[in-house]
Design a protein around this motif. Sequence first.
Motif, PDB file in Angstrom:
ATOM      1  N   GLN A  49       8.502  75.237  53.280  1.00 18.81           N
ATOM      2  CA  GLN A  49       8.982  74.235  52.323  1.00 18.81           C
ATOM      3  C   GLN A  49      10.440  74.489  51.963  1.00 18.81           C
ATOM      4  OE1 GLN A  49       5.533  72.538  49.602  1.00 18.81           O
ATOM      5  NE2 GLN A  49       5.722  74.729  49.325  1.00 18.81           N
ATOM      6  N   GLY A  94      12.844  71.718  53.558  1.00 19.91           N
ATOM      7  CA  GLY A  94      13.036  70.703  52.531  1.00 19.91           C
ATOM      8  C   GLY A  94      11.856  69.762  52.384  1.00 19.91           C
ATOM      9  N   GLN A 149       8.274  69.105  51.032  1.00 23.73           N
ATOM     10  CA  GLN A 149       7.403  69.643  49.992  1.00 23.73           C
ATOM     11  C   GLN A 149       6.011  69.048  50.125  1.00 23.73           C
ATOM     12  OE1 GLN A 149       8.545  72.068  47.749  1.00 23.73           O
ATOM     13  NE2 GLN A 149      10.248  71.973  49.185  1.00 23.73           N
TER      14      GLN A 149
END
Length: 78
Positions: free
Chosen positions: A63, A67, A69
Amino acid sequence: MSALLLGEVDEGRARLRAYINATIGFDALSKALGRPPKSLLRMFGPSGNSTAENLLGVINVLQAETGVQLEVRVAAAE
């Protein structure tokens, strides 16, 4: 992650391994976690068996590095 949550452990490991290879690679993951790359490759191999702590550590690094999530939602059963 969906495959893992659905109990499709072999498929989930294979997909996660492919995702790692397609994004940061096992060398970068190894450096971020302080674990040998071969250990991580075995963890996500056909007979791998990662602990929840190791799996969550990998997800956390992915994550941060990609980037992307993950978000968990409650959904009614179909």
